[in-house]
Design a protein around this motif. Structure first.
Motif, short mmCIF file in Angstrom:
data_model
loop_
_atom_site.label_atom_id
_atom_site.label_comp_id
_atom_site.label_asym_id
_atom_site.label_seq_id
_atom_site.Cartn_x
_atom_site.Cartn_y
_atom_site.Cartn_z
N GLY A 189 0.83 -1.19 0.00
CA GLY A 189 0.00 0.00 0.00
C GLY A 189 0.87 1.25 0.00
O GLY A 189 2.09 1.18 0.18
N SER A 190 0.24 2.40 -0.19
CA SER A 190 1.00 3.65 -0.28
C SER A 190 0.21 4.79 0.35
O SER A 190 -0.99 4.93 0.12
N ILE A 191 0.91 5.58 1.16
CA ILE A 191 0.35 6.81 1.71
C ILE A 191 1.33 7.94 1.43
O ILE A 191 2.53 7.81 1.69
N ARG A 192 0.83 9.04 0.89
CA ARG A 192 1.64 10.24 0.71
C ARG A 192 1.11 11.32 1.64
O ARG A 192 -0.11 11.55 1.72
N ALA A 193 2.03 11.97 2.32
CA ALA A 193 1.63 12.99 3.28
C ALA A 193 2.63 14.14 3.26
O ALA A 193 3.80 13.95 2.90
N GLU A 194 2.16 15.30 3.68
CA GLU A 194 3.07 16.42 3.91
C GLU A 194 3.10 16.70 5.40
O GLU A 194 2.05 16.73 6.07
N VAL A 265 6.31 13.08 2.28
CA VAL A 265 6.74 11.74 2.70
C VAL A 265 5.87 10.69 2.02
O VAL A 265 4.66 10.86 1.88
N ASN A 266 6.51 9.60 1.61
CA ASN A 266 5.79 8.46 1.03
C ASN A 266 6.07 7.22 1.87
O ASN A 266 7.22 6.85 2.07
#
Length: 382
Positions: A189-194, A265-266
Motif C-alpha cells: 500500500g501507499s500513503i503520501r503525506a506532507e 513523505v511516502n
C-alpha cells in the motif's frame, strides 16, 4: 469549426511486439488518453464476440459464453510524461551494454520508448488475445483504463467500478503490470503525506527576529534517515516496506526567513495491515508535527490461495514473488476478487528515460495467457 482528430488505426492481427510499438507511438500521458482510447475502441468494434463499453477514456470488453467462472484482465492506457523517448525504436543490447546498466539489464532484443514497460506491452498482449480468443475456457472481462499514473480519485478503474459494478463480478483478476513475465502476488500500500513546520518571517539580515521553519524540519529528516524499513512476510511472500522523503518545499525569497516548510513523505506498507492502521503508524512516527494526508491506497494480500490463482501459477510456471509497488490489484482485492500482477517488462525500467522491454518477455506473457485461457496447459479447467 473544430476538426475531429483522426483515429489512429490499430491492427489487432499484428504481432504483440508490433502492437506494442503501435500503442507506444500514440502519446497518452495521464489526462490525455482520448486518442488511444479512440483507437482501442475502434479496433475492438470488429470483433462480434466482445461486448464493448466505453466510460470516459476507459474501455471494457466482455465475453458472454456462460462459463462457470469469469476472469478480469486489466491494464492502464496512460503513461508518465514523455521525455524524448517517443517514437519507439528497436534496439539490441550487447552483454557489454547490459553490464554497464545499473538496473542489471539482460542482453537481448528490446523495444525502447515511453510506455513499453509501464504498461503498453501488457496492454498489447491483452488486446491481441481479446480479439483472437473467441472460445476461452473462462468468460473474460477485459479492462483498459485511464489515469493510473496520477491521483487515486481520477483512476479510471476505480471510476468504472463505481459506475458499473456489474463489470467487476469476477472470480479472479490479472493486472498486466510489468513483472518480467513472472507472477507477482498482491502489492504494498501507499500513503503520501506532507509534514509541516511553522516559524516566523523576518529579514534574513536580522534572522534573530524570526523563526526558521526550514531549520525546524531537521527532526523530521532525522527521523526519516534513522528509520529502518521492515520486511514483512505475508502468505509466504516477503514485502519490503519503505518510508522516504520524496520532496521538500519552503522559502519565500532569498532574503526572507521562511515561516513554513513541508516535507513530502511516502510510506509504502506491507499487506499485513489495513490502510487505517498504516496511517496511524505514520502519524505515530511523526507525533508532534502537523500532518496532511495527500493520497492513500490500501495494500492487497497475495491472493494466491484462490483456486484460479493456483491454476494460473501452475500454467505459467515459476515461483510467485511479491509486488513492492502499489498496483490496481488492490482495487480488485478490496472488492473480494483475488488478483495477481503478470506482464512483460522490468519494473526497474518503469518511468525511466531509457524505458525498454525485452521482446521475448512480450511473447512469453502472450504464450502464458493464451495457453491458460484456451486450456492448452494441464491446470486450466472450465
Amino acid at each position: 469549426m473544430s476538426v475531429a482528430t483522426p483515429i489512429v488505426p490499430l491492427d489487432l492481427t499484428a504481432s504483440s511486439v508490433e502492437l506494442t510499438r503501435m500503442l507506444c507511438d500514440i502519446p497518452s500521458e495521464s489526462g490525455d488518453e482520448a486518442r488511444i482510447a479512440d483507437a482501442v475502441e475502434a479496433a475492438l468494434a470488429h470483433y462480434p464476440h466482445l461486448q464493448v463499453l466505453r466510460f470516459g477514456n476507459t474501455i471494457a470488453a466482455r465475453t458472454t459464453l456462460g462459463r462457470a467462472r469469469r476472469v478480469a484482465i486489466a491494464g492502464h492506457l496512460d503513461t508518465v510524461p514523455i521525455n524524448g523517448n517517443v517514437p519507439t525504436r528497436f534496439e539490441t543490447l550487447s552483454p557489454e551494454d547490459a553490464a554497464a546498466d545499473v538496473a542489471g539489464t539482460i542482453p537481448g532484443e528490446y523495444l525502447w520508448g515511453r510506455g513499453t514497460v509501464d504498461m503498453k506491452a501488457g496492454v498489447a498482449v491483452q488486446l491481441k488475445l481479446a480479439a483472437e480468443l473467441v472460445n476461452p475456457v473462462v468468460d473474460l472481462t477485459w479492462l483498459w483504463y485511464e489515469n493510473e499514473e496520477t491521483s487515486a480519485e481520477l483512476n479510471g478503474l476505480g471510476l468504472l467500478a463505481a459506475a458499473h459494478p456489474e463489470l467487476f463480478e469476477a472470480d479472479f483478476a490479472i493486472l498486466g503490470e510489468p513483472t518480467m513475465a513472472q507472477v507477482e502476488g498482491g502489492c504494498n500500500g501507499s500513503i503520501r503525506a506532507e509534514i509541516y513546520t511553522h516559524g516566523r518571517r523576518a529579514h534574513s539580515a536580522r534572522a534573530w527576529a524570526g523563526v526558521n521553519a526550514i531549520h525546524a524540519a531537521a527532526p523530521i529528516l532525522a527521523r526519516l534517515a534513522a528509520h529502518e524499513p521492515a520486511t514483512v512476510s505475508v502468505e509466504g511472500l516477503d514485502y519490503r516496506e519503505g518510508l522516504n522523503a520524496v520532496g521538500i518545499r519552503g522559502g519565500v525569497a532569498g532574503n526572507v526567513i521562511p515561516d513554513e516548510c513541508a516535507v513530502h513523505v511516502n510510506y509504502r506498507f506491507a499487506p499485513d495491515k489495513p490502510l487505517e492502521e498504516a496511517e496511524a503508524q505514520l502519524r505515530a512516527w511523526f507525533d508532534g508535527f502537523e500532518i496532511d494526508i495527500l493520497d492513500r491506497s490500501g495494500a492487497a494480500r497475495p491472493g494466491l490461495d484462490a483456486p484460479l490463482a493456483q491454476e494460473f501459477l501452475r500454467a505459467v510456471g515459476g515461483v510467485a514473488k511479491p509486488k513492492y509497488g502499489w498496483t490496481d490489484v488492490a482495487r480488485f482485492s478490496a472488492l473480494g476478487i483475488p488478483a495477481v500482477n503478470y506482464g512483460p517488462g522490468d519494473p526497474q525500467k518503469a518511468h525511466a528515460d531509457d524505458e525498454r522491454v525485452r521482446l521475448d518477455e512480450i511473447t512469453a506473457v502472450e504464450r502464458g495467457l493464451r495457453d491458460w485461457l484456451t486450456g492448452e496447459d494441464a491446470g486450466a479447467t472450465a
